[in-house]
Design a protein around this motif. Structure first.
Motif, mmCIF file in Angstrom:
data_model
loop_
_atom_site.group_PDB
_atom_site.id
_atom_site.type_symbol
_atom_site.label_atom_id
_atom_site.label_comp_id
_atom_site.label_asym_id
_atom_site.label_seq_id
_atom_site.Cartn_x
_atom_site.Cartn_y
_atom_site.Cartn_z
ATOM 1 N N GLY A 61 -2.897 35.601 50.877
ATOM 2 C CA GLY A 61 -2.768 34.665 49.768
ATOM 3 C C GLY A 61 -3.161 33.267 50.218
ATOM 4 N N ARG A 62 -3.650 32.460 49.286
ATOM 5 C CA ARG A 62 -4.040 31.101 49.643
ATOM 6 C C ARG A 62 -3.655 30.142 48.533
ATOM 7 N N GLY A 63 -3.412 28.895 48.939
ATOM 8 C CA GLY A 63 -3.063 27.858 47.985
ATOM 9 C C GLY A 63 -4.032 26.706 48.089
ATOM 10 N N ARG A 64 -3.577 25.519 47.673
ATOM 11 C CA ARG A 64 -4.433 24.344 47.761
ATOM 12 C C ARG A 64 -4.770 24.047 49.211
ATOM 13 N N ALA A 65 -5.951 23.442 49.414
ATOM 14 C CA ALA A 65 -6.438 23.086 50.754
ATOM 15 C C ALA A 65 -6.539 24.316 51.656
ATOM 16 N N GLN A 66 -6.720 25.507 51.030
ATOM 17 C CA GLN A 66 -6.885 26.762 51.766
ATOM 18 C C GLN A 66 -5.678 27.113 52.633
ATOM 19 N N ARG A 67 -4.480 26.632 52.259
ATOM 20 C CA ARG A 67 -3.275 27.018 52.992
ATOM 21 C C ARG A 67 -3.008 28.504 52.778
ATOM 22 N N ARG A 68 -2.688 29.203 53.853
ATOM 23 C CA ARG A 68 -2.493 30.647 53.800
ATOM 24 C C ARG A 68 -1.014 30.990 53.682
ATOM 25 N N TRP A 69 -0.719 32.096 52.987
ATOM 26 C CA TRP A 69 0.651 32.574 52.884
ATOM 27 C C TRP A 69 0.614 34.080 52.649
ATOM 28 N N HIS A 70 1.743 34.746 52.881
ATOM 29 C CA HIS A 70 1.817 36.170 52.598
ATOM 30 C C HIS A 70 3.035 36.450 51.739
ATOM 31 N N GLN A 71 2.955 37.531 50.996
ATOM 32 C CA GLN A 71 4.050 37.947 50.123
ATOM 33 C C GLN A 71 4.484 39.343 50.528
ATOM 34 N N GLY A 72 5.771 39.499 50.839
ATOM 35 C CA GLY A 72 6.292 40.800 51.229
ATOM 36 C C GLY A 72 6.325 41.778 50.064
ATOM 37 N N MET A 73 6.401 43.050 50.382
ATOM 38 C CA MET A 73 6.402 44.100 49.367
ATOM 39 C C MET A 73 7.519 43.892 48.343
ATOM 40 N N GLY A 74 7.142 43.766 47.079
ATOM 41 C CA GLY A 74 8.101 43.672 45.991
ATOM 42 C C GLY A 74 8.865 42.372 45.895
ATOM 43 N N CYS A 75 8.469 41.349 46.665
ATOM 44 C CA CYS A 75 9.246 40.105 46.701
ATOM 45 C C CYS A 75 8.871 39.115 45.604
ATOM 46 N N GLY A 76 7.687 39.256 45.048
ATOM 47 C CA GLY A 76 7.256 38.272 44.066
ATOM 48 C C GLY A 76 6.209 38.820 43.126
ATOM 49 N N LEU A 77 5.707 37.924 42.294
ATOM 50 C CA LEU A 77 4.618 38.252 41.387
ATOM 51 C C LEU A 77 3.375 37.499 41.837
ATOM 52 N N SER A 78 2.324 38.224 42.136
ATOM 53 C CA SER A 78 1.032 37.626 42.457
ATOM 54 C C SER A 78 0.037 38.121 41.420
ATOM 55 N N VAL A 79 -0.459 37.201 40.617
ATOM 56 C CA VAL A 79 -1.320 37.552 39.496
ATOM 57 C C VAL A 79 -2.556 36.664 39.507
ATOM 58 N N SER A 80 -3.717 37.254 39.307
ATOM 59 C CA SER A 80 -4.948 36.488 39.145
ATOM 60 C C SER A 80 -5.652 36.958 37.886
ATOM 61 N N ILE A 81 -6.049 35.997 37.063
ATOM 62 C CA ILE A 81 -6.728 36.293 35.805
ATOM 63 C C ILE A 81 -8.146 35.752 35.883
ATOM 64 N N ALA A 82 -9.123 36.629 35.755
ATOM 65 C CA ALA A 82 -10.525 36.221 35.747
ATOM 66 C C ALA A 82 -10.961 35.963 34.316
ATOM 67 N N LEU A 83 -11.560 34.792 34.095
ATOM 68 C CA LEU A 83 -12.013 34.399 32.764
ATOM 69 C C LEU A 83 -13.523 34.180 32.805
ATOM 70 N N PRO A 84 -14.310 35.183 32.402
ATOM 71 C CA PRO A 84 -15.768 35.041 32.443
ATOM 72 C C PRO A 84 -16.332 34.312 31.229
ATOM 73 N N VAL A 85 -15.456 33.895 30.326
ATOM 74 C CA VAL A 85 -15.899 33.221 29.106
ATOM 75 C C VAL A 85 -15.510 31.752 29.160
ATOM 76 N N THR A 86 -16.092 30.967 28.284
ATOM 77 C CA THR A 86 -15.781 29.544 28.227
ATOM 78 C C THR A 86 -14.335 29.334 27.819
ATOM 79 N N CYS A 87 -13.626 28.511 28.575
ATOM 80 C CA CYS A 87 -12.222 28.223 28.303
ATOM 81 C C CYS A 87 -12.130 26.904 27.538
ATOM 82 N N PRO A 88 -11.374 26.862 26.424
ATOM 83 C CA PRO A 88 -11.280 25.626 25.641
ATOM 84 C C PRO A 88 -10.475 24.526 26.321
ATOM 85 N N VAL A 89 -9.773 24.867 27.398
ATOM 86 C CA VAL A 89 -8.970 23.890 28.128
ATOM 87 C C VAL A 89 -9.822 23.284 29.240
ATOM 88 N N SER A 90 -9.776 21.964 29.403
ATOM 89 C CA SER A 90 -10.552 21.307 30.453
ATOM 90 C C SER A 90 -10.084 21.776 31.825
#
Length: 234
Positions: free
Chosen positions: A29-58
């Motif tokens: 896992g990575r955050g701002r400034a490429q800081r690395r982190w790991h998440q143990g099994m079942g400890c949290g929610l890691s979600v990534s949403i890919a948006l291939p379309v234009t987003c109305p939010v800046s």
């Protein structure tokens, strides 16, 4: 591996509709400034949403709007004093509860979200800042991860697909910096101080200094709060 990496790869391969990746655990896992982190099994929610379309939010406001959806989802489960620390942290009682990472490429945008569900004591030593979890905030009222995930996805997808003229007022209700004296460092330049006065319509942090109002852009500054949230890096 990382859900953001998988989502970015899918965009590069020609993904044509929004898609989400959810991980039971993450090793890169990575955050701002490429800081690395790991998440143990079942400890949290890691979600990534890919948006291939234009987003109305800046792009500047996207992280804040996603954070707002995350805060409202968590509050719905009973964490009433949850806060947002500009530009990408979800906090509770001065500790980090979750975070957002926005990554862009020509083919679209990836919205990465991490939320601490359970807390393992042996992981605390690997974290640079105070951390907390939904388990610590809610105790026996802790909802199942699947419930939180469904609520989170529903709110985030609605928030980022909607043009809104009220999001700043909603954000202000969770703003953990609002009215606080903060110190801002911009790269290698000197640190300057002021009072946080919320965010503007573009998502820039507004800071009142002795010389007047200054705007901070996410990704260009590091913010430290001089009270209550002292010592937590963005």
């Amino acid at each position: 591996d990382s859900t953001n990496t998988r989502a970015m790869q899918a965009l590069g391969a020609g993904l044509t509709r929004p898609k989400a990746w959810v991980a039971e655990y993450q090793t890169l896992g990575r955050g701002r400034a490429q800081r690395r982190w790991h998440q143990g099994m079942g400890c949290g929610l890691s979600v990534s949403i890919a948006l291939p379309v234009t987003c109305p939010v800046s792009m500047q406001a996207l992280s804040l709007r996603v954070g707002l959806a995350l805060a409202e989802a968590v509050k719905r489960y009973g964490v009433l004093d949850v806060g947002l620390k500009w530009p990408n942290d979800l906090v509770w009682q001065g500790k980090k509860l979750g975070g957002i990472l926005i990554e862009t490429r020509r083919a679209g945008v990836v919205v990465g979200i991490g939320l601490n569900h359970l807390r393992l004591r042996h992981e605390a030593s690997a974290i640079r800042q105070p951390m907390t979890s939904l388990q610590e905030a809610l105790g026996w009222r802790l909802p199942r991860r699947a419930q939180v995930l469904a609520e989170l996805l529903r709110r985030v997808l609605h928030e980022i697909s909607t043009v809104s003229d009220t999001w700043q007022r909603r954000y202000a209700q969770f703003d953990a910096l609002l009215g606080r004296t903060i110190s801002v460092s911009e790269g290698e330049s000197a640190v300057w101080r002021g009072v946080a006065e919320g965010v503007d319509a573009q998502g820039y942090l507004q800071v009142r200094t002795a010389q007047g109002l200054r705007s901070c852009r996410a990704g260009e500054v590091s913010v430290r709060v001089n009270e209550h949230l002292q010592g937590q890096d963005q």
